[in-house]
Design a protein around this motif. Structure first.
Motif, PDB file in Angstrom:
ATOM      1  N   PRO A   1       6.938  -7.926  -2.128  1.00  0.00           N
ATOM      2  CA  PRO A   1       8.145  -8.273  -1.364  1.00  0.00           C
ATOM      3  C   PRO A   1       7.874  -9.146  -0.148  1.00  0.00           C
ATOM      4  O   PRO A   1       8.776  -9.824   0.346  1.00  0.00           O
ATOM      5  CB  PRO A   1       8.699  -6.900  -0.945  1.00  0.00           C
TER       6      PRO A   1
ATOM      7  N   ASN B   1       5.171  -7.122  -8.125  1.00  0.00           N
ATOM      8  CA  ASN B   1       5.612  -8.116  -7.144  1.00  0.00           C
ATOM      9  C   ASN B   1       5.210  -7.708  -5.736  1.00  0.00           C
ATOM     10  O   ASN B   1       4.946  -6.531  -5.464  1.00  0.00           O
ATOM     11  CB  ASN B   1       7.138  -8.281  -7.205  1.00  0.00           C
TER      12      ASN B   1
ATOM     13  N   ILE C   1       8.458  -0.580   0.482  1.00  0.00           N
ATOM     14  CA  ILE C   1       8.525  -2.010   0.765  1.00  0.00           C
ATOM     15  C   ILE C   1       7.168  -2.679   0.588  1.00  0.00           C
ATOM     16  O   ILE C   1       7.069  -3.871   0.341  1.00  0.00           O
ATOM     17  CB  ILE C   1       9.041  -2.243   2.209  1.00  0.00           C
TER      18      ILE C   1
ATOM     19  N   GLU D   1       8.596  -3.021  -4.089  1.00  0.00           N
ATOM     20  CA  GLU D   1       7.519  -3.362  -5.009  1.00  0.00           C
ATOM     21  C   GLU D   1       7.756  -2.672  -6.348  1.00  0.00           C
ATOM     22  O   GLU D   1       8.018  -1.467  -6.401  1.00  0.00           O
ATOM     23  CB  GLU D   1       6.169  -2.961  -4.431  1.00  0.00           C
TER      24      GLU D   1
ATOM     25  N   LEU E   1      12.727  -9.418  -5.199  1.00  0.00           N
ATOM     26  CA  LEU E   1      13.010  -7.998  -5.023  1.00  0.00           C
ATOM     27  C   LEU E   1      12.529  -7.538  -3.642  1.00  0.00           C
ATOM     28  O   LEU E   1      11.521  -8.019  -3.130  1.00  0.00           O
ATOM     29  CB  LEU E   1      12.313  -7.169  -6.105  1.00  0.00           C
ATOM     30  N   THR E   2      13.243  -6.587  -3.071  1.00  0.00           N
ATOM     31  CA  THR E   2      12.883  -6.097  -1.733  1.00  0.00           C
ATOM     32  C   THR E   2      12.001  -4.848  -1.789  1.00  0.00           C
ATOM     33  O   THR E   2      11.595  -4.343  -0.751  1.00  0.00           O
ATOM     34  CB  THR E   2      14.145  -5.785  -0.918  1.00  0.00           C
TER      35      THR E   2
ATOM     36  N   ASP F   1       9.033   2.000  -9.053  1.00  0.00           N
ATOM     37  CA  ASP F   1       9.209   1.250  -7.819  1.00  0.00           C
ATOM     38  C   ASP F   1       8.526   1.981  -6.686  1.00  0.00           C
ATOM     39  O   ASP F   1       8.483   3.213  -6.654  1.00  0.00           O
ATOM     40  CB  ASP F   1      10.699   1.089  -7.479  1.00  0.00           C
TER      41      ASP F   1
END
Length: 237
Positions: free
Chosen positions: A189, A187, A160, A136, A133-134, A157
């Motif tokens: 990115p 995550n 970046i 977070e 994913l681009t 979300d």
């Protein structure tokens, strides 16, 4: 859209030339399985099913270049894929349905057993869904008293490089769902799964708040394209 337009004479010729090539790919797939095909061949053949009268090899290679490989392509959103010349709704749908099928299969492996007894299945599912994913993304996995998954909740979300996760919201939602335990997930990115100071601090805050209400925080997993980190395994929780 791009894959619905009439083909030019040049494209018509390319499509005829590609028939034998696709037949060879199909034979290789049937005889040796998917491992026998290169990444671009997998995407090429998938696109050929959606755009049967077109040479899809250049388009497959362009997509892999644009998104940095199969992982990036499969997790790219519809609008991003649509910006690649030659991709229309039919061909995008082919890619997204493969992604949806894969995630459903992986998720079923997670949902059928206690999470702690199917840890690798959980990591496989999270990596397939989040590693490329681009932005977070923060998720909270809510577990019952038998450590079975009762809710996989997308909390939000971020930009970046950061996503907000609020202790009060996480604990309130756990109370609403009757959760006995939580696993925090987000995550990076950047690709690196190494936890930041903020990651460690918010994890400890949520764990402390949950402890007062008998809600355990089993772990905080950070997913990146380079791998994953477990704050529990690192001794940070």
């Amino acid at each position: 859209m791009g894959d619905d337009r009439a083909l030019s004479e040049k494209e018509e010729k390319a499509s005829h030339d590609g028939v034998g090539h696709r037949a060879r790919l199909r034979q290789k797939l049937a005889e040796s399985g998917g491992e026998a095909l290169h990444d671009h061949e997998l995407i090429e053949y998938l696109l050929a099913l959606a755009i049967p009268r077109r040479d899809t090899k250049p388009l497959a290679k362009a997509l892999l270049r644009e998104f940095g490989g199969i992982g990036g392509l499969m997790t790219a959103d519809w609008q991003s894929i649509a910006r690649v010349q030659g991709m229309g709704d039919t061909s995008i749908a082919a890619i997204k349905i493969v992604q949806a099928t894969l995630l459903r299969m992986l998720r079923s492996s997670v949902a059928e057993k206690p999470i702690l007894a199917s840890w690798q299945a959980l990591l496989d599912y999270l990596r397939a869904d989040m590693a490329f994913l681009t932005v977070e993304r923060v998720r909270v996995l809510h577990l019952n008293s038998r450590n079975m998954l009762i809710r996989d909740e997308h909390m939000g979300d971020g930009s970046i490089d950061q996503a907000a996760i609020y202790t009060r919201e996480v604990i309130r939602r756990a109370i609403d769902l009757g959760s006995s335990a939580l696993i925090l997930v987000h995550n990076h990115p950047s690709g690196s799964p190494d936890p930041s100071r903020q990651d460690i601090e918010i994890t400890r805050q949520i764990a402390e708040a949950g402890k007062r209400l008998n809600i355990a925080v089993h772990d905080h997993i950070i997913i990146g394209s380079q791998g994953h980190s477990s704050l529990r395994a690192m001794g940070l929780l």
